[in-house]
Design a protein around this motif. Sequence first.
Motif, PDB file in Angstrom:
ATOM      1  N   GLY A 251       0.783  -1.221   0.000  1.00  0.00           N
ATOM      2  CA  GLY A 251       0.000   0.000   0.000  1.00  0.00           C
ATOM      3  C   GLY A 251       0.815   1.271   0.000  1.00  0.00           C
ATOM      4  O   GLY A 251       0.298   2.348  -0.329  1.00  0.00           O
ATOM      5  N   VAL A 252       2.078   1.177   0.372  1.00  0.00           N
ATOM      6  CA  VAL A 252       2.959   2.345   0.366  1.00  0.00           C
ATOM      7  C   VAL A 252       3.390   2.619  -1.078  1.00  0.00           C
ATOM      8  O   VAL A 252       3.689   1.696  -1.829  1.00  0.00           O
ATOM      9  N   SER A 253       3.434   3.861  -1.469  1.00  0.00           N
ATOM     10  CA  SER A 253       3.756   4.178  -2.858  1.00  0.00           C
ATOM     11  C   SER A 253       5.244   4.010  -3.132  1.00  0.00           C
ATOM     12  O   SER A 253       6.088   4.150  -2.237  1.00  0.00           O
ATOM     13  N   CYS A 254       5.551   3.749  -4.391  1.00  0.00           N
ATOM     14  CA  CYS A 254       6.957   3.637  -4.807  1.00  0.00           C
ATOM     15  C   CYS A 254       7.707   4.928  -4.508  1.00  0.00           C
ATOM     16  O   CYS A 254       8.849   4.903  -4.037  1.00  0.00           O
ATOM     17  N   GLU A 255       7.066   6.072  -4.762  1.00  0.00           N
ATOM     18  CA  GLU A 255       7.771   7.330  -4.554  1.00  0.00           C
ATOM     19  C   GLU A 255       8.029   7.604  -3.078  1.00  0.00           C
ATOM     20  O   GLU A 255       8.982   8.300  -2.733  1.00  0.00           O
ATOM     21  N   SER A 256       7.213   7.049  -2.181  1.00  0.00           N
ATOM     22  CA  SER A 256       7.458   7.280  -0.759  1.00  0.00           C
ATOM     23  C   SER A 256       8.694   6.512  -0.283  1.00  0.00           C
ATOM     24  O   SER A 256       9.363   6.947   0.667  1.00  0.00           O
ATOM     25  N   ILE A 257       9.016   5.398  -0.931  1.00  0.00           N
ATOM     26  CA  ILE A 257      10.248   4.675  -0.597  1.00  0.00           C
ATOM     27  C   ILE A 257      11.449   5.498  -1.040  1.00  0.00           C
ATOM     28  O   ILE A 257      12.451   5.618  -0.325  1.00  0.00           O
ATOM     29  N   ASP A 258      11.338   6.091  -2.212  1.00  0.00           N
ATOM     30  CA  ASP A 258      12.386   6.994  -2.683  1.00  0.00           C
ATOM     31  C   ASP A 258      12.569   8.147  -1.694  1.00  0.00           C
ATOM     32  O   ASP A 258      13.700   8.503  -1.328  1.00  0.00           O
ATOM     33  N   ALA A 259      11.449   8.716  -1.232  1.00  0.00           N
ATOM     34  CA  ALA A 259      11.525   9.856  -0.317  1.00  0.00           C
ATOM     35  C   ALA A 259      12.134   9.464   1.022  1.00  0.00           C
ATOM     36  O   ALA A 259      12.838  10.273   1.647  1.00  0.00           O
ATOM     37  N   ALA A 260      11.870   8.250   1.478  1.00  0.00           N
ATOM     38  CA  ALA A 260      12.404   7.813   2.772  1.00  0.00           C
ATOM     39  C   ALA A 260      13.921   7.863   2.781  1.00  0.00           C
ATOM     40  O   ALA A 260      14.539   8.233   3.799  1.00  0.00           O
ATOM     41  N   ALA A 261      14.544   7.498   1.669  1.00  0.00           N
ATOM     42  CA  ALA A 261      16.001   7.585   1.569  1.00  0.00           C
ATOM     43  C   ALA A 261      16.455   9.004   1.274  1.00  0.00           C
ATOM     44  O   ALA A 261      17.384   9.532   1.891  1.00  0.00           O
ATOM     45  N   ARG A 262      15.772   9.645   0.342  1.00  0.00           N
ATOM     46  CA  ARG A 262      16.226  10.952  -0.152  1.00  0.00           C
ATOM     47  C   ARG A 262      16.136  12.027   0.931  1.00  0.00           C
ATOM     48  O   ARG A 262      16.998  12.913   1.016  1.00  0.00           O
ATOM     49  N   ASP A 263      15.093  11.955   1.767  1.00  0.00           N
ATOM     50  CA  ASP A 263      14.928  12.985   2.792  1.00  0.00           C
ATOM     51  C   ASP A 263      16.086  12.980   3.786  1.00  0.00           C
ATOM     52  O   ASP A 263      16.566  14.046   4.204  1.00  0.00           O
ATOM     53  N   ILE A 264      16.531  11.798   4.186  1.00  0.00           N
ATOM     54  CA  ILE A 264      17.652  11.708   5.132  1.00  0.00           C
ATOM     55  C   ILE A 264      18.922  12.267   4.507  1.00  0.00           C
ATOM     56  O   ILE A 264      19.681  13.016   5.146  1.00  0.00           O
TER      57      ILE A 264
END
Length: 369
Positions: A274-287
């Motif tokens: 249910g989590v979007s593909c882009e939110s996985i990208d954001a989880a890494a990118r934000d840090i």
Amino acid sequence: MTSSDLYPVSRLAAVREATAKAGVDALLLTPGPDLRYVSGYDAKPLERLTCLVVPAAADPYMMVPRLELPAAQASPASRLGLEFVAWDETDDPYRIAADRLGPVGKVGVADRMWAMASLRFRDVLPDTEQVLAGSVLRELRMRKSPAEVAALREAGEAIDAVHRQVPGFLRAGRTEREVARDIAEAILATGHATVDFTIVASGPNGASPHHDVSDRVIQAGEPVVVDIGGQMPSGYCSDSTRTYCVGEPPADFAAYYEVLRRAQDAACAAVRPGVSCESIDAAARDIIAEAGYGDHFIHRTGHGIGVEGHEDPYIVAGNGEPLEPGFAFSIEPGIYLQGSHGARIEDIVVCTESGADRLNATTRELVVV
């Protein structure tokens, strides 16, 4: 895990159903990953036409050059109940396929079909629209079966065995090419059928994500990015990146490597249905961005993997597609300082009902050799 598990007879029926649902009259699958996924046949890419024709409303058949008929019949495709249509050197196989198809409004051509074949099909089917077969197959290919996950796990274990040998290959005074040669031999020795890539990027070359290799001599105190992968006899692929340092790492490198490790862990921890593909990208990118390295993370966080090293889904901003159990993809954030060095950490993960199942198990801590 057998070929009948990886390439089940039921897949062809699912493909026909998906073809009809997409409003496509037939798929034309020439040698490459689409053909192998549907039939299990790892056909040679030749100038002579081999093509699995999958009509939405009629029986499928395999066009093969007569001299390739024994190989086709010996492949997993023989279990599918297909008619093998052998053609001779003086035949026009494109015309034969078109005559058997009859008038069709839209066909899906294999994503990796050579232009030579696509244009020949256009000549014999002049009133037929061509679309990519991937638009039909992507939904099936993204959702890995238990057998496919097992094949990817086998590939992950094999490439892990190579990474465990890499510290023995790395030392100051050796060239990237010499190290890559040892790695390629190890990839085959651990059970892979092919070596797809051996990126060995030392020092400033590590700031180029797809550097490949060169004759540059590795120096003491330099980080080295090692991104390697291949295809197993099953047809399923491996891909894993680890970053090493030959001697004590530079202070600035050690600082951002720890940021990278936290980012990769965070992205893996964010995986769930249910989590979007882009939110996985954001989880890494934000840090990485919060630590001041956002401009140095210059590629997407990941890509799908299966019978191709890169396939759907892509873990990138703008892809709002929700993850589902069975989706398999890389999580590989990187930080690249042009002119100095770079780092990347990559695991293949599978989305499960409860989160991410990492298929690579070698340490993600910086390995100093």
